[in-house]
Design a protein around this motif. Sequence first.
Motif, PDB file in Angstrom:
ATOM      1  N   THR A 243      -0.410 -51.910  -6.543  1.00 54.53           N
ATOM      2  CA  THR A 243       0.465 -53.015  -6.162  1.00 54.53           C
ATOM      3  C   THR A 243      -0.221 -54.029  -5.258  1.00 54.53           C
ATOM      4  O   THR A 243       0.367 -55.063  -4.941  1.00 54.53           O
ATOM      5  N   GLN A 244      -1.448 -53.735  -4.819  1.00 54.97           N
ATOM      6  CA  GLN A 244      -2.230 -54.678  -4.024  1.00 54.97           C
ATOM      7  C   GLN A 244      -1.462 -55.143  -2.774  1.00 54.97           C
ATOM      8  O   GLN A 244      -1.549 -56.303  -2.367  1.00 54.97           O
ATOM      9  N   SER A 245      -0.696 -54.235  -2.196  1.00 52.70           N
ATOM     10  CA  SER A 245       0.134 -54.578  -1.042  1.00 52.70           C
ATOM     11  C   SER A 245       0.077 -53.451  -0.025  1.00 52.70           C
ATOM     12  O   SER A 245      -0.025 -52.277  -0.402  1.00 52.70           O
ATOM     13  N   SER A 246       0.161 -53.807   1.249  1.00 52.18           N
ATOM     14  CA  SER A 246       0.085 -52.799   2.304  1.00 52.18           C
ATOM     15  C   SER A 246       1.230 -52.978   3.296  1.00 52.18           C
ATOM     16  O   SER A 246       1.773 -54.068   3.442  1.00 52.18           O
ATOM     17  N   PHE A 247       1.572 -51.884   3.972  1.00 51.91           N
ATOM     18  CA  PHE A 247       2.595 -51.861   5.015  1.00 51.91           C
ATOM     19  C   PHE A 247       1.918 -51.307   6.268  1.00 51.91           C
ATOM     20  O   PHE A 247       1.239 -50.275   6.200  1.00 51.91           O
ATOM     21  N   THR A 248       2.121 -51.950   7.416  1.00 45.44           N
ATOM     22  CA  THR A 248       1.448 -51.537   8.649  1.00 45.44           C
ATOM     23  C   THR A 248       2.428 -51.504   9.810  1.00 45.44           C
ATOM     24  O   THR A 248       3.294 -52.374   9.918  1.00 45.44           O
ATOM     25  N   GLU A 249       2.270 -50.510  10.682  1.00 47.90           N
ATOM     26  CA  GLU A 249       3.101 -50.437  11.887  1.00 47.90           C
ATOM     27  C   GLU A 249       2.780 -51.595  12.826  1.00 47.90           C
ATOM     28  O   GLU A 249       1.608 -51.925  13.045  1.00 47.90           O
ATOM     29  N   CYS A 250       3.827 -52.163  13.403  1.00 46.17           N
ATOM     30  CA  CYS A 250       3.651 -53.182  14.435  1.00 46.17           C
ATOM     31  C   CYS A 250       3.445 -52.487  15.787  1.00 46.17           C
ATOM     32  O   CYS A 250       3.320 -51.264  15.860  1.00 46.17           O
TER      33      CYS A 250
END
Length: 428
Positions: A243-250
Amino acid sequence: MPDFNCHLDQGFASREQIVARQETLLNEHLRYLRTYSPYYREILANHPDKEYTLESLQELPITAKVDYAERGQEFIAVPQEEIADLGLTSGTTGQPCLIAYTRRDLARLGYSDATGFLAAGIRPGDRCLLTCTLDRCFIAGMAYYNGIVALGASAIRNGLNTVESHAEILTRLKPQAIIGVPSFLARLIQYLEENKLDGHSIRTAVCIGEPLRKSDLRFTELGERLNDYWPGAVHSTYAASETQSSFTECAECAGCHPAADLVIPEILDQNGNRLPDGEIGEIVLTPLQVQGLPLLRFRTGDMGFILPGACPCGRNTPRLGPIVGRKAQMLKVRGTTLYPASIYNAVDAIRGIDEYYLEITGNALSDEITIAVAANPAHPELTAEEISKRVAIRTRVRPAVRLVSLEDARRHVYGRSRKPVRFFDLRK
């Protein structure tokens, strides 16, 4: 199309503005699929060509990994001369699959990770040590590098190297940030402590590829180990190469944020129905603004949930909770259902275990778990019986334990994929 700018974090827009922007991009994405993707031109032929909302998105078909594996070339939506890079998925759960990237897709990757790095606390001018590889068609390594450069920070590309090499970089260049797999970072910390070296210049540690938190957001044993050495620095991530997408903690570490204009997440039950926030199901992602390999409602195979409510950081993007496990790796042992992460947490809590992996056998009625463990010679108390007992106390499941050499364990864990592989499914 406008240029991507990670310093204009759209996550701080109102929820209504984010939804409106995503719906505009979603319908642009659907028109692109119908025009340029051979696979989706066929799949969407029997679905109304209308304006869709985030709610009506669920009327559209789901894309399974098997569809992509069997018809991968038909997913590519650009001619060969527009492809700037060809990558491969990690192959952790099967045959690696081809991914095609245009130049804009590579810029999009950098924007996705730069937005996450900025949220986690990496700043322009910071030195960032990359402990992951850019070679062997590994797109995540390139995404991290592009993200650091797009952010205005400096990348130190030490790659898949020894703990001794990374320790030298830490003591010599004193980077403010580090990106790597948690289990490797734990080994690096152990080396630093044993050799009385100072690695405390790190202000932000972005962890990839392995779970770092439990479902209640508390650290796993491995996460606690990292946080003890780098207090307040440790951040979790989630990404799916396809999906070429990432999720990261703030900075609040209360769930992982995506870039607001790059992906629409859904959580589905086993029948494909959308679940409300807080309920665990399969993570399904629709990446937006992709040219080379655009996807629609892609089933990742990962089990997770969207955290309810707003994040204290002020962003209004959905927050992805910790990954519970992989759908295909759910275990049923004499009436008890669990995911491998529960066993990993239990083993990681035992000091003196240098490396380990799981072998799963059994039949449809019950699975059998064997943990292959490389115990440190300095801990003779860690017999197979003792390790099994300690795991049983934390999981209510008593696995078989087989003691192996450190060389055997590392050959299994690091020998078949760019990511650590601790789960070997031998079930028929």
